[in-house]
Design a protein around this motif. Structure first.
Motif, short mmCIF file in Angstrom:
data_model
loop_
_atom_site.label_atom_id
_atom_site.label_comp_id
_atom_site.label_asym_id
_atom_site.label_seq_id
_atom_site.Cartn_x
_atom_site.Cartn_y
_atom_site.Cartn_z
N MET A 217 -25.61 22.65 70.61
CA MET A 217 -25.36 22.50 72.04
C MET A 217 -24.48 23.65 72.50
SD MET A 217 -22.57 19.38 72.08
CE MET A 217 -23.49 18.36 70.94
N SER A 218 -24.49 23.93 73.76
CA SER A 218 -23.71 25.04 74.29
C SER A 218 -22.26 24.63 74.43
CB SER A 218 -24.25 25.46 75.65
OG SER A 218 -24.17 24.39 76.56
N GLY A 219 -21.38 25.63 74.70
CA GLY A 219 -19.96 25.38 74.82
C GLY A 219 -19.63 24.49 76.00
N ALA A 220 -18.74 23.53 75.80
CA ALA A 220 -18.26 22.66 76.86
C ALA A 220 -16.78 22.92 77.06
CB ALA A 220 -18.50 21.19 76.51
N ALA A 221 -16.33 22.83 78.28
CA ALA A 221 -14.94 23.12 78.58
C ALA A 221 -14.03 22.04 78.04
CB ALA A 221 -14.76 23.25 80.09
N VAL A 222 -12.86 22.44 77.60
CA VAL A 222 -11.77 21.56 77.21
C VAL A 222 -10.61 21.90 78.12
CG1 VAL A 222 -10.10 21.03 75.38
CG2 VAL A 222 -12.51 21.32 74.81
N PRO A 223 -9.95 20.90 78.72
CA PRO A 223 -8.81 21.22 79.59
C PRO A 223 -7.83 22.17 78.91
CG PRO A 223 -9.35 18.91 79.76
CD PRO A 223 -10.22 19.46 78.68
N GLY A 224 -7.50 23.25 79.59
CA GLY A 224 -6.63 24.26 79.02
C GLY A 224 -7.39 25.44 78.46
N LEU A 225 -8.70 25.30 78.27
CA LEU A 225 -9.55 26.39 77.83
C LEU A 225 -10.71 26.52 78.81
CD1 LEU A 225 -8.53 24.90 74.96
CD2 LEU A 225 -9.82 26.81 74.03
N GLY A 226 -11.19 27.74 78.97
CA GLY A 226 -12.33 27.96 79.84
C GLY A 226 -13.63 27.83 79.07
N ARG A 227 -14.68 28.27 79.70
CA ARG A 227 -16.02 28.21 79.12
C ARG A 227 -16.72 29.52 79.43
NH1 ARG A 227 -20.52 23.54 80.56
NH2 ARG A 227 -22.32 24.55 79.59
N ALA A 228 -17.47 30.03 78.48
CA ALA A 228 -18.16 31.31 78.67
C ALA A 228 -19.38 31.34 77.78
CB ALA A 228 -17.22 32.47 78.33
N THR A 229 -20.25 32.30 78.06
CA THR A 229 -21.35 32.57 77.13
C THR A 229 -20.80 33.45 76.02
OG1 THR A 229 -22.07 34.60 78.22
CG2 THR A 229 -22.97 32.51 79.05
N PRO A 230 -21.41 33.44 74.86
CA PRO A 230 -20.92 34.29 73.77
C PRO A 230 -20.79 35.76 74.17
CG PRO A 230 -22.46 32.70 72.91
CD PRO A 230 -22.51 32.56 74.40
N GLU A 231 -21.80 36.28 74.83
CA GLU A 231 -21.78 37.70 75.18
C GLU A 231 -20.66 38.03 76.17
OE1 GLU A 231 -25.27 37.14 72.90
OE2 GLU A 231 -24.55 35.98 74.63
N ASP A 232 -20.24 37.06 76.98
CA ASP A 232 -19.13 37.28 77.92
C ASP A 232 -17.83 37.63 77.18
OD1 ASP A 232 -20.64 36.78 80.18
OD2 ASP A 232 -20.05 34.67 80.31
N VAL A 233 -17.68 37.16 75.94
CA VAL A 233 -16.44 37.40 75.20
C VAL A 233 -16.69 38.24 73.94
CG1 VAL A 233 -15.30 35.34 76.07
CG2 VAL A 233 -16.67 35.18 73.97
N GLY A 234 -17.80 38.95 73.94
CA GLY A 234 -18.06 39.88 72.84
C GLY A 234 -18.59 39.25 71.58
N LEU A 235 -19.35 38.16 71.71
CA LEU A 235 -19.99 37.53 70.56
C LEU A 235 -21.49 37.50 70.75
CD1 LEU A 235 -17.59 34.47 70.00
CD2 LEU A 235 -17.66 36.58 68.68
N SER A 236 -22.21 37.40 69.66
CA SER A 236 -23.67 37.39 69.70
C SER A 236 -24.21 35.97 69.58
CB SER A 236 -24.22 38.24 68.54
OG SER A 236 -25.58 37.95 68.30
N THR A 237 -25.01 35.57 70.56
CA THR A 237 -25.63 34.24 70.51
C THR A 237 -26.53 34.11 69.29
OG1 THR A 237 -25.57 34.00 72.91
CG2 THR A 237 -27.17 32.65 71.73
N VAL A 238 -27.30 35.14 69.01
CA VAL A 238 -28.23 35.09 67.88
C VAL A 238 -27.46 34.91 66.57
CG1 VAL A 238 -29.91 36.42 66.55
CG2 VAL A 238 -30.01 36.43 69.05
N ALA A 239 -26.35 35.64 66.42
CA ALA A 239 -25.56 35.53 65.19
C ALA A 239 -24.91 34.15 65.08
CB ALA A 239 -24.51 36.63 65.14
N LEU A 240 -24.47 33.59 66.20
CA LEU A 240 -23.88 32.25 66.17
C LEU A 240 -24.92 31.21 65.76
CD1 LEU A 240 -21.60 32.24 69.35
CD2 LEU A 240 -20.91 32.51 66.96
N GLU A 241 -26.15 31.43 66.15
CA GLU A 241 -27.22 30.52 65.74
C GLU A 241 -27.43 30.59 64.23
OE1 GLU A 241 -30.40 31.78 68.23
OE2 GLU A 241 -29.76 30.54 69.94
N ARG A 242 -27.21 31.76 63.65
CA ARG A 242 -27.34 31.89 62.19
C ARG A 242 -26.22 31.13 61.48
NH1 ARG A 242 -29.17 37.39 63.27
NH2 ARG A 242 -27.05 38.17 62.99
#
Length: 410
Positions: free
Chosen positions: A1-26
């Protein structure tokens, strides 16, 4: 499932913060492979970077018989991942000036004055003793170098001696200290690293310094400010439906449900809580705690503990002479580059340690297979939660660390 917000933390796509979605799937696929192979029943994992949650994954099931799924509010036993929380509590008290690293432990716990050191056993099985070269200190207590051990019938004679006294089955802090004072240290303080009940002694120390029970201190000064609403030393009856099933390895690829053999699954606050184990938590809750480490003591605009105390917790304190002796605890292997801070391991030289994480990464795990790390160099955290008691549990922390390294794009 995709990232869900937790109070005190934001939410972003992996690429927004310099991470690879494809690699996270691995990374997820590697954990899923262990589920498909019936090594584990299910897993919850979370990745966050730069204060933004980018991926939360629920794989497999909580209960293999019913097919009940794991959720981010599933309550799991985190066992030794209690220890870093106790480290933060000790840091809060250091900020108040209530202890210093070089203080003898007996300065605060007089029951532990004049402890002797075991040098062997005589023909009657009695320990032979010598005087400690120096009284064990709080700093040594924080780093598993004070001379204590865990009691276990599976270890050496000193471990079996500790086991016979059933220290962790004490009914109160006073009883725990009374049993402990009768036992010798296993080695001269500062000369070895040995996984031990040092953090349980810290729990007693916290109670003595504050006049509060350990659960009450944690609740007031850590859990409530962080919004960790499900983290405690017990699971109240109205939350039992959310508590995870606990599994054992019953042979190759065979999972058995069973009881918690390490500590009682309390439904009310225990009379004697342990600083080294016993907490239950959730993925959302422990994310807040791990982010507190990366934020150097702040969370959602609140200062919980000083930056100096968190820095001390996440800094290696073991000298080179101990890093080269091959000490181990489960999947943790003390070695050059991989040392120990306060109540957790620290990768202070990733190249020497042979690990693809950032310098200063702080990590630990739990007896039921839970694991986490907080990587300040990459401003990244990873949490994994399973519920498997096994001497042959898969090394999921090392596996996910290797694959996460490929996910970092900058």
């Amino acid at each position: 499932m995709s990232g869900a917000a937790v109070p005190g933390l934001g939410r972003a796509t992996p690429e927004d913060v310099g991470l690879s979605t494809v690699a996270l799937e691995r990374v997820d696929a590697a954990v899923q492979k262990r589920i498909d192979g019936k090594v584990i029943a299910g897993a919850l994992t979370l990745v966050a970077r730069h204060g933004k949650i980018v991926r939360t994954s629920s794989m497999g099931v909580d209960d293999r018989r019913t097919g009940k799924r794991l959720a981010t509010d599933t309550i799991v036993r985190i066992f030794s991942m209690t220890k870093p929380v106790t480290g933060i509590a000790m840091g809060i008290l250091a900020d108040r000036g209530l202890w210093s690293p070089n203080d003898p432990i007996a300065q605060h716990l007089p029951e532990l004055a004049d402890l002797k050191v075991c040098t062997g056993f005589d023909r009657q099985g009695r320990p032979t003793l010598e005087t400690a070269a120096h009284p064990p200190t709080v700093a040594e207590l924080l780093t598993h170098t004070a001379g204590f051990v865990y009691g276990s019938k599976r270890t050496d004679r000193i471990g079996r001696l500790y086991a016979r006294h059933r220290l962790l089955r004490s009914r109160s802090t006073d009883e725990f200290l009374d049993r402990l004072r009768r036992l010798p240290l296993a080695y001269q303080p500062g000369t070895q690293w040995r996984y031990s009940l040092a953090m349980d002694i810290q729990g007693a120390l916290i109670e003595r310094l504050t006049g509060q029970s350990l659960p009450d201190f944690f609740q007031q000064h850590i859990f409530q400010p962080l919004g960790m609403v499900d983290t405690a030393f017990h699971t109240p009856p109205h939350k039992l439906s959310r508590r995870a099933r606990l599994y054992y390895t019953g042979g190759p690829f065979h999972l058995l449900k069973g009881p918690n053999v390490f500590s009682k699954d309390f439904t009310r606050q225990p009379d004697f809580a342990l600083g080294g184990m016993g907490l239950v938590s959730t993925l959302d809750d422990y994310t807040r705690f791990a982010q507190l480490l990366l934020n150097r003591g702040q969370y959602a605009g609140q200062r919980i503990v000083s930056a100096d105390s968190v820095t001390a917790q996440m800094t290696n304190h073991l000298p080179q002479s101990l890093l080269t002796q091959g000490f181990r605890a489960g999947h943790m292997h003390i070695r050059p580059g991989f040392g120990f801070g306060w109540n957790g391991a620290v990768v202070h030289d990733p190249q020497q340690a042979g690990l693809p994480v950032g310098r200063g990464t702080y990590l630990w795990d739990g007896a039921a297979g839970t694991w986490f790390w907080a990587d300040p160099e990459h401003d990244l955290l990873y949490i994994g939660l399973i519920q498997l008691l096994s001497y042959t549990a898969p090394p999921l922390q090392a596996l996910t660390q290797r694959l996460m390294a490929d996910a970092i794009l900058d």
